[in-house]
Design a protein around this motif. Sequence first.
Motif, PDB file in Angstrom:
ATOM      1  N   LEU A 160      10.235  -0.208   6.108  1.00  0.00           N
ATOM      2  CA  LEU A 160       9.757   0.843   5.746  1.00  0.00           C
ATOM      3  C   LEU A 160       9.492   0.404   4.020  1.00  0.00           C
ATOM      4  CD1 LEU A 160       8.310   3.683   5.699  1.00  0.00           C
ATOM      5  CD2 LEU A 160      10.550   4.512   5.175  1.00  0.00           C
ATOM      6  N   GLN A 161      10.429  -0.024   3.278  1.00  0.00           N
ATOM      7  CA  GLN A 161      10.370  -0.436   1.954  1.00  0.00           C
ATOM      8  C   GLN A 161       9.392  -1.353   1.858  1.00  0.00           C
ATOM      9  OE1 GLN A 161      13.104   0.091   3.862  1.00  0.00           O
ATOM     10  NE2 GLN A 161      14.245   1.702   2.897  1.00  0.00           N
ATOM     11  N   ALA A 162       9.431  -2.514   2.579  1.00  0.00           N
ATOM     12  CA  ALA A 162       8.337  -3.643   2.606  1.00  0.00           C
ATOM     13  C   ALA A 162       6.841  -2.915   2.554  1.00  0.00           C
ATOM     14  CB  ALA A 162       8.501  -4.691   3.713  1.00  0.00           C
ATOM     15  N   ARG A 163       6.523  -2.086   3.389  1.00  0.00           N
ATOM     16  CA  ARG A 163       5.287  -1.349   3.438  1.00  0.00           C
ATOM     17  C   ARG A 163       5.013  -0.702   2.020  1.00  0.00           C
ATOM     18  NH1 ARG A 163       3.148   1.174   9.070  1.00  0.00           N
ATOM     19  NH2 ARG A 163       4.089  -0.166  10.485  1.00  0.00           N
ATOM     20  N   GLN A 164       6.001   0.134   1.706  1.00  0.00           N
ATOM     21  CA  GLN A 164       5.905   0.897   0.536  1.00  0.00           C
ATOM     22  C   GLN A 164       5.458  -0.077  -0.707  1.00  0.00           C
ATOM     23  OE1 GLN A 164       9.430   3.181  -0.803  1.00  0.00           O
ATOM     24  NE2 GLN A 164       8.047   4.359  -2.275  1.00  0.00           N
ATOM     25  N   MET A 165       6.372  -1.243  -0.955  1.00  0.00           N
ATOM     26  CA  MET A 165       6.318  -2.481  -1.957  1.00  0.00           C
ATOM     27  C   MET A 165       4.751  -2.638  -1.803  1.00  0.00           C
ATOM     28  SD  MET A 165       9.334  -4.593  -1.863  1.00  0.00           S
ATOM     29  CE  MET A 165      10.896  -3.823  -1.319  1.00  0.00           C
ATOM     30  N   ALA A 166       4.162  -2.873  -0.899  1.00  0.00           N
ATOM     31  CA  ALA A 166       2.809  -3.523  -0.477  1.00  0.00           C
ATOM     32  C   ALA A 166       1.835  -2.372  -0.935  1.00  0.00           C
ATOM     33  CB  ALA A 166       2.405  -3.768   1.109  1.00  0.00           C
ATOM     34  N   ARG A 167       2.158  -1.062  -0.401  1.00  0.00           N
ATOM     35  CA  ARG A 167       1.126   0.143  -0.905  1.00  0.00           C
ATOM     36  C   ARG A 167       1.126   0.236  -2.475  1.00  0.00           C
ATOM     37  NH1 ARG A 167       4.221   5.011   0.123  1.00  0.00           N
ATOM     38  NH2 ARG A 167       4.303   4.202   2.433  1.00  0.00           N
ATOM     39  N   ILE A 168       2.294   0.319  -3.173  1.00  0.00           N
ATOM     40  CA  ILE A 168       2.107   0.138  -4.407  1.00  0.00           C
ATOM     41  C   ILE A 168       1.413  -0.933  -5.282  1.00  0.00           C
ATOM     42  CG2 ILE A 168       3.650   0.060  -6.546  1.00  0.00           C
ATOM     43  CD1 ILE A 168       5.968   1.329  -4.916  1.00  0.00           C
ATOM     44  N   LEU A 169       1.533  -2.171  -4.756  1.00  0.00           N
ATOM     45  CA  LEU A 169       0.840  -3.089  -5.434  1.00  0.00           C
ATOM     46  C   LEU A 169      -0.455  -3.161  -5.042  1.00  0.00           C
ATOM     47  CD1 LEU A 169       4.027  -4.066  -5.932  1.00  0.00           C
ATOM     48  CD2 LEU A 169       3.255  -6.517  -5.703  1.00  0.00           C
ATOM     49  N   SER A 170      -0.829  -2.900  -3.815  1.00  0.00           N
ATOM     50  CA  SER A 170      -2.210  -2.739  -3.386  1.00  0.00           C
ATOM     51  C   SER A 170      -3.182  -1.821  -3.597  1.00  0.00           C
ATOM     52  CB  SER A 170      -2.337  -3.306  -1.858  1.00  0.00           C
ATOM     53  OG  SER A 170      -3.513  -3.501  -1.186  1.00  0.00           O
ATOM     54  N   LYS A 171      -2.582  -0.824  -3.705  1.00  0.00           N
ATOM     55  CA  LYS A 171      -3.477   0.566  -3.588  1.00  0.00           C
ATOM     56  C   LYS A 171      -3.016   1.510  -4.977  1.00  0.00           C
ATOM     57  CE  LYS A 171      -4.672  -0.319   0.534  1.00  0.00           C
ATOM     58  NZ  LYS A 171      -6.267  -0.763   0.551  1.00  0.00           N
ATOM     59  N   GLY A 172      -1.877   1.063  -5.633  1.00  0.00           N
ATOM     60  CA  GLY A 172      -1.708   1.946  -7.095  1.00  0.00           C
ATOM     61  C   GLY A 172      -1.232   3.290  -6.517  1.00  0.00           C
ATOM     62  N   ILE A 173      -0.611   3.881  -7.615  1.00  0.00           N
ATOM     63  CA  ILE A 173      -0.035   5.242  -7.632  1.00  0.00           C
ATOM     64  C   ILE A 173      -0.524   5.998  -9.135  1.00  0.00           C
ATOM     65  CG2 ILE A 173       2.394   4.353  -8.341  1.00  0.00           C
ATOM     66  CD1 ILE A 173       3.432   6.715  -6.606  1.00  0.00           C
ATOM     67  N   GLU A 175      -0.074   9.545 -11.000  1.00  0.00           N
ATOM     68  CA  GLU A 175       0.690  10.883 -11.262  1.00  0.00           C
ATOM     69  C   GLU A 175       1.385  11.105 -10.072  1.00  0.00           C
ATOM     70  OE1 GLU A 175      -2.465  13.157 -12.625  1.00  0.00           O
ATOM     71  OE2 GLU A 175      -1.892  12.924 -14.686  1.00  0.00           O
ATOM     72  N   GLY A 176       1.972  10.127  -9.378  1.00  0.00           N
ATOM     73  CA  GLY A 176       2.932  10.411  -8.333  1.00  0.00           C
ATOM     74  C   GLY A 176       2.237  10.376  -7.029  1.00  0.00           C
ATOM     75  N   LYS A 177       0.927  10.215  -7.037  1.00  0.00           N
ATOM     76  CA  LYS A 177       0.230  10.355  -5.666  1.00  0.00           C
ATOM     77  C   LYS A 177      -0.362   8.831  -5.386  1.00  0.00           C
ATOM     78  CE  LYS A 177      -1.206  15.256  -5.062  1.00  0.00           C
ATOM     79  NZ  LYS A 177      -2.221  16.067  -4.968  1.00  0.00           N
ATOM     80  N   TYR A 178      -0.322   8.468  -4.165  1.00  0.00           N
ATOM     81  CA  TYR A 178      -0.771   6.949  -4.046  1.00  0.00           C
ATOM     82  C   TYR A 178      -2.481   7.296  -4.001  1.00  0.00           C
ATOM     83  CZ  TYR A 178       3.811   5.204  -3.083  1.00  0.00           C
ATOM     84  OH  TYR A 178       5.010   5.011  -3.140  1.00  0.00           O
ATOM     85  N   ASN A 179      -3.144   6.067  -4.433  1.00  0.00           N
ATOM     86  CA  ASN A 179      -4.508   6.143  -4.573  1.00  0.00           C
ATOM     87  C   ASN A 179      -5.260   5.922  -3.040  1.00  0.00           C
ATOM     88  OD1 ASN A 179      -4.316   6.482  -7.470  1.00  0.00           O
ATOM     89  ND2 ASN A 179      -4.472   3.999  -7.625  1.00  0.00           N
ATOM     90  N   ASP A 180      -4.286   5.391  -2.379  1.00  0.00           N
ATOM     91  CA  ASP A 180      -4.785   5.116  -0.931  1.00  0.00           C
ATOM     92  C   ASP A 180      -3.623   4.491  -0.077  1.00  0.00           C
ATOM     93  OD1 ASP A 180      -6.527   4.956   1.282  1.00  0.00           O
ATOM     94  OD2 ASP A 180      -7.791   3.259   0.450  1.00  0.00           O
ATOM     95  N   LEU A 181      -3.931   4.512   1.253  1.00  0.00           N
ATOM     96  CA  LEU A 181      -2.965   4.025   1.950  1.00  0.00           C
ATOM     97  C   LEU A 181      -3.153   2.836   2.485  1.00  0.00           C
ATOM     98  CD1 LEU A 181      -2.122   7.158   4.087  1.00  0.00           C
ATOM     99  CD2 LEU A 181      -0.621   6.359   2.181  1.00  0.00           C
ATOM    100  N   LEU A 182      -2.258   1.863   3.076  1.00  0.00           N
ATOM    101  CA  LEU A 182      -2.557   0.566   3.671  1.00  0.00           C
ATOM    102  C   LEU A 182      -3.353   0.874   5.079  1.00  0.00           C
ATOM    103  CD1 LEU A 182       0.965  -0.862   3.449  1.00  0.00           C
ATOM    104  CD2 LEU A 182      -0.940  -1.442   1.822  1.00  0.00           C
TER     105      LEU A 182
END
Length: 604
Positions: A160-173, A175-182
């Motif tokens: 799960l953490q590997a997915r989250q790292m990818a989401r942060i780097l690929s989609k950005g966040i 004000e605490g909300k992800y800009n998009d999902l994988l």
Amino acid sequence: MYNPKMSVLCLSRCFRLLVALLVATSLMSGVTVSYAAYSAPKVPNINIMPIDRAKFLVGQKFDFAIEAKTDAPARAIEVLVNGKEAETFFGKQAVVKFDNMSTYRINEVAFPQTGKVTVTVTVKTEKGTEKRTVNYEVPADKIKKPAKNVILFVGDGMSLQARQMARILSKGITEGKYNDLLEMEKMSNLALITTSGNDSLVTDSANSASAYATGHKSTVNAMGVYADSTKDPFDDPKVENIIELVKRTRGMSTGIVSTANITDATPAAMLAHTRKRSEQNFIAQEMLNPLHRPDVILGGGSRHFLPKSVPGSKRSDERNIIEEFKEQGYPIATNKTQLKQAGTPDKLLGLFQLDNMDVYIDREVTKNPAVLGKFTDQPTLMDMTKTAINVLSKNQKGFFLMVEGASIDKQLHAMDWQRATYDTIEMDKAVGIAKEFAKKNGDTLIIVVADHAHGASITGTYHEKDGKTGREAVRIYANAGWPTFADADGDGFPDDPNPDVTLAVQFANHPDYYENEKFQDVPTSPAIMADGKAIANPKRAPQGGDLKVGNIPASDPSEVHSADDVPLTAEGPGADYFKGIMDNTEVFHGIVRALGLDGRKEKK
């Protein structure tokens, strides 16, 4: 006057007092009192393979085997299947050998009907009788409208953490909300998959992938078999795997794609049967076996296909497996250019590195010739996935394709989370290609899952802008703020893997190493072996990392797997099967259910 509430209260107090007295008495007498304690199961003297609670596709072939370890040689082994003698039930004669380790075996059998199955084994010796019973299940669950194709994505080690790292780097966040999902996160169904094997709480990639391929547990380093007590890695009782099943029953096309050596654990588990995943020369030549020969094979690992006399080969003979594939009509691609030129033949073999393919950062970002060597024209996982789908979808009977993002795992072992994360993003892009295909056709089930997890976690951020270094530069809670990864061209891959504010990623299970959140220009192992002991690699020390004392045995120089459950996401016909917490063997059963497979049928 009688008061029910007071009576209940009195009884409760009396019970607690009685329990306290029992505990005190037992402590004084040296007796330990345990409440609902779990004790590890005793290893049975009678080992029945397949194991207790195994689950089968109706008609799925397997080898039925029993090992009986007794003080005195067995005189007789009686086996009943649903009350009938096993030989009668299966219609085959058993091979029986008597000794202190007696064996009973019937190869190539199947359960012809759905329902519950009970197997009772009685072993008679001079000293008495031993008996054991196991229970199996052959489900009858069917899908109304089966899928034509299944694409299974395995992000090796993608917790799960590997997915989250990818989401942060690929989609950005923001004000605490992800800009998009994988892409893998925007799917209809979600489940948690347990990962333990038959012999160990913590699995490896071979037997975890084998669970996906066969629906059966196996042991560390094994695939497509139940491990017996012999030393021979090729005589263990086999279980029919997904590639064999779809070819035999439906005449479907099949493919394996991986950024690893194509004979490595995960792709190999889709087709091979061996106790030792290290038998990669054997696995390479087994890919020629028509029972489980894939139509598309794309990845690294040409060293197991080239004759011994060719530089870089790891074979111990002069067999040229590549030439043998050519004789079977396979066009050969050795780089990205040739892969594009290949077009959409009926079958295809592509081998793009001697060993594992280089990771995305090294292939597509830094392009360091010192890392790539002569392999400067390797395809991406997206390239290979698109080609595989184009080739396999020509078969009107459908296809099964397994795509592995292999170096997510390999880079987490090296404690290189940046390289692991870019490879996770690369796999997510490949998932997007598959989703586009499925959207156009509406007949394809896509599954995205990891085979096991790693103990990597995001603690906060890391920066040295105020002069702090090492552990003091790890920013936590409100001081963490946000990483500053940028993606100017919008391709989902950050422009720079080493921005001024990066993630602080720390590991739970590791050797001695120098912790450093900075990106390494050249892949560097966290530890090296010296006098039989893993020590922190000094090549990481000059970068300012703090020395961390290992918390795993000193015999291992890399980070190791964890026993965590892993997320699975799915979409398409049959995706409804995946929900809640599921055993890893259920992935297979979700696949065969979606395809509407029946192991009793043979292709026409």
